[in-house]
Design an enzyme around this catalytic site. Structure first.
Site, PDB file in Angstrom:
ATOM      1  N   HIS A 160       0.820  -1.230   0.000  1.00 37.78           N
ATOM      2  CA  HIS A 160       0.000   0.000   0.000  1.00 37.78           C
ATOM      3  C   HIS A 160       0.852   1.278   0.000  1.00 37.78           C
ATOM      4  O   HIS A 160       0.897   1.966  -1.003  1.00 37.78           O
ATOM      5  CB  HIS A 160      -1.031   0.031   1.139  1.00 37.78           C
ATOM      6  CG  HIS A 160      -1.911  -1.173   1.206  1.00 37.78           C
ATOM      7  ND1 HIS A 160      -2.671  -1.573   0.136  1.00 37.78           N
ATOM      8  CD2 HIS A 160      -2.132  -2.087   2.204  1.00 37.78           C
ATOM      9  CE1 HIS A 160      -3.338  -2.674   0.469  1.00 37.78           C
ATOM     10  NE2 HIS A 160      -3.020  -3.008   1.707  1.00 37.78           N
ATOM     11  N   ASP A 183      -5.021  -8.338  -3.388  1.00 37.87           N
ATOM     12  CA  ASP A 183      -5.335  -8.117  -1.980  1.00 37.87           C
ATOM     13  C   ASP A 183      -6.631  -8.794  -1.533  1.00 37.87           C
ATOM     14  O   ASP A 183      -6.650 -10.001  -1.313  1.00 37.87           O
ATOM     15  CB  ASP A 183      -5.343  -6.596  -1.731  1.00 37.87           C
ATOM     16  CG  ASP A 183      -5.336  -6.235  -0.253  1.00 37.87           C
ATOM     17  OD1 ASP A 183      -5.435  -7.137   0.580  1.00 37.87           O
ATOM     18  OD2 ASP A 183      -5.238  -5.036   0.064  1.00 37.87           O
TER      19      ASP A 183
HETATM   20  C1  NGQ Z   1      -5.712  -7.875   5.827  1.00 39.66           C
HETATM   21  N1  NGQ Z   1      -6.254  -6.037   4.380  1.00 39.66           N
HETATM   22  O1  NGQ Z   1      -4.781  -8.292   6.499  1.00 39.66           O
HETATM   23  O2  NGQ Z   1      -6.487  -8.636   5.244  1.00 39.66           O
HETATM   24  C2  NGQ Z   1      -5.894  -6.392   5.718  1.00 39.66           C
HETATM   25  C3  NGQ Z   1      -6.964  -5.929   6.663  1.00 39.66           C
HETATM   26  C4  NGQ Z   1      -5.673  -5.116   8.643  1.00 39.66           C
HETATM   27  C5  NGQ Z   1      -5.907  -4.850   3.912  1.00 39.66           C
HETATM   28  N2  NGQ Z   1      -5.174  -4.088   4.665  1.00 39.66           N
HETATM   29  C6  NGQ Z   1      -6.624  -6.131   8.098  1.00 39.66           C
HETATM   30  N3  NGQ Z   1      -6.304  -4.455   2.739  1.00 39.66           N
HETATM   31  O3  NGQ Z   1      -4.950  -4.456   7.908  1.00 39.66           O
HETATM   32  O4  NGQ Z   1      -5.642  -5.009   9.866  1.00 39.66           O
HETATM   33 ZN    ZN Z   2      -3.387  -7.111   2.611  1.00 40.28          ZN
END
Ligand code: NGQ
Ligand code: ZN
Length: 448
Positions: A264, A315
């Protein structure tokens, strides 16, 4: 040795005509010659999908309904945690198989699986610490996609080492249990041809820099992936708790290098962009998910001007498409900058600039070996039919520009992964059965 001639192919230094590619018994490109007659299809190098949470494909489209308060990344995360609480290892294997078949159909020949769903729903470790990793490996084997498994270290709920929330219990490790998970993960991918492994401290919310430094020797020489600077609230929390933004805190405590992939980096400052670019690290952009989650717009024009490397990932897998990721990236820069062809070099094709950069950055981030259609690289190819209406009267860059910006689904005719034809006539043979299994999983979960 098997030799195939293509009408045109995008090689690392540009388009060539009449390209003969010879593939060795292991699936690597052994020889490339040009100017040969008889080719019909157009060959592009397959892309690496450098960031996937495969299980999230199962909830695609199910988090687009507004709640009572204002929705955000954090309310989406609650929905995601509720979904994953229902998933058994068999469910994860079914969803990952579908996601990987779709990735291949959509032009991705390798996936970096950022894997954190390690334990049973109540947080108890499975008897085999790599139970879930083996399901991911099985999905890769069933579909033929190249796998770079990224076992995730997740220990805390907030920057500075705050305790995790109950919804995070399936993810948790301490240093010792992570070392066991790492060893078991190495075993899980050992039988898988062409597989690689890297270390994935989830984020500075879930891991401290001291823990990351402590665990890094497990992964000497291998990729390291981490989520950083995706949400403004995350940046502010890091400032308050660590006295630095996530990127500053990371770069202050641990030297960044070409092994690193920063996922990101949406809210990176100009100084941070220069620092990342100078380190040779890759930024892992996931433009479709970043749009879906309302993360913000990564300053890609400034980052490219600073010489920064990037790759793309799907993602959350809300939509699985290499073209959509690159198109969304370019469109974000057009909307923010009120301009056109934002990521193309002067006088150059936007499609080619995006595809080539993502090909190189993705291969670096996933330790996939040489990038592109080159001797020594995997024979990972995306093949287009010049007779498809989307490509009428076009060749070279115009084909790629049309694929990214104008073609409807189904414009990819064939895909090869490590020399094997895994998609023919636009379809992966494992997809229909995987769709049926996933439909069953969803009927069970949605009626619960
Ligand atoms: C994840 N996803 O680990 O799936 C994360 C969300 C987080 C993204 N950041 C959970 N898009 O970052 O705590
Ligand atoms: Zn992620």
């Amino acid at each position: 040795m098997r030799k195939t001639v293509f009408a045109e192919a995008l090689l690392p230094d540009g388009w060539a005509r009449g390209v003969a590619v010879e593939v060795d018994g292991k699936g690597r490109i052994a020889r490339i010659t040009t100017g040969e007659p008889g080719g019909a299809l157009i060959a592009l190098p397959g892309l690496c999908n450098l960031h996937s949470h495969a299980f999230q494909r199962g909830m695609a489209g199910l988090a687009e309904h507004a709640g009572e308060g204002e929705d955000s990344f954090w309310t989406w995360r609650e929905v995601m945690y509720r979904f994953l609480a229902h998933l058994s290892p068999e469910d994860v294997e079914a969803i990952a198989t579908l996601a990987y078949a779709e990735m291949l159909e959509a032009g991705f020949t390798r996936v970096g699986e950022f894997h954190y769903l390690h334990h049973a729903p109540d947080g108890t470790p499975y008897a085999n610490p790599a139970e879930m990793a083996e399901r991911i490996a099985a999905a890769a084997a069933a579909t033929g996609i190249g796998l770079t498994l990224l076992p995730c270290f997740y220990a805390h709920g907030e920057a500075g080492g705050a305790p995790p929330a109950p919804g995070q219990r399936r993810f948790l490790s301490d240093r010792d249990s992570f070392a066991r998970l790492w060893t078991a993960s190495l075993r899980a991918i050992a039988p898988l041809e062409g597989a690689a492994i890297g270390f994935a401290p989830h984020s500075l919310r879930a891991a401290t820099t001291a823990e990351i430094l402590d665990l890094l020797p497990l992964a000497t020489g291998r990729p390291v992936h981490i989520h950083v600077s995706e949400q403004v609230k995350e940046v502010e929390a890091c400032r308050a708790i660590l006295g630095a933004t996530p990127i500053e805190a990371l770069a202050r405590d641990i030297p960044l290098s070409p092994r690193w992939c920063l996922i990101h980096a949406t809210h990176a400052t100009a100084a941070e962009l220069a620092r990342i670019a100078g380190s040779g690290a890759v930024v892992g952009l996931c433009p479709v998910t970043e749009s879906n989650l309302g993360d913000g717009i990564f300053p890609a024009v400034a980052y490219r001007a600073a010489g920064g490397r990037f790759g793309v990932g799907t993602d959350s897998n809300v939509l699985v498409s290499a073209a959509a990721e690159l198109r969304t990236l370019e469109y974000s820069q057009r909307l923010a900058g009120r301009r056109r062809n934002a990521l193309a070099p002067r006088g150059g094709s936007t499609g080619r600039a995006l595809w080539q950069a993502a090909c190189e950055g993705g291969a670096q981030a996933l330790a996939a070996g040489p990038a592109g259609i080159a001797v020594g690289a995997w024979a990972d190819l995306v093949l287009l039919d010049p007779a498809h209406p989307a490509f009428a009267a076009r060749s070279g860059d115009r084909v790629l520009d049309s694929l990214l910006f104008a073609a409807r689904d189904g414009a990819i005719r064939e895909v090869w992964a490590r020399g094997r034809r895994v998609v023919a006539e636009g379809a992966h043979p494992a997809r229909a059965a995987a769709e049926a299994r996933v439909a069953g999983v969803l009927r069970r979960i949605l009626s619960a």
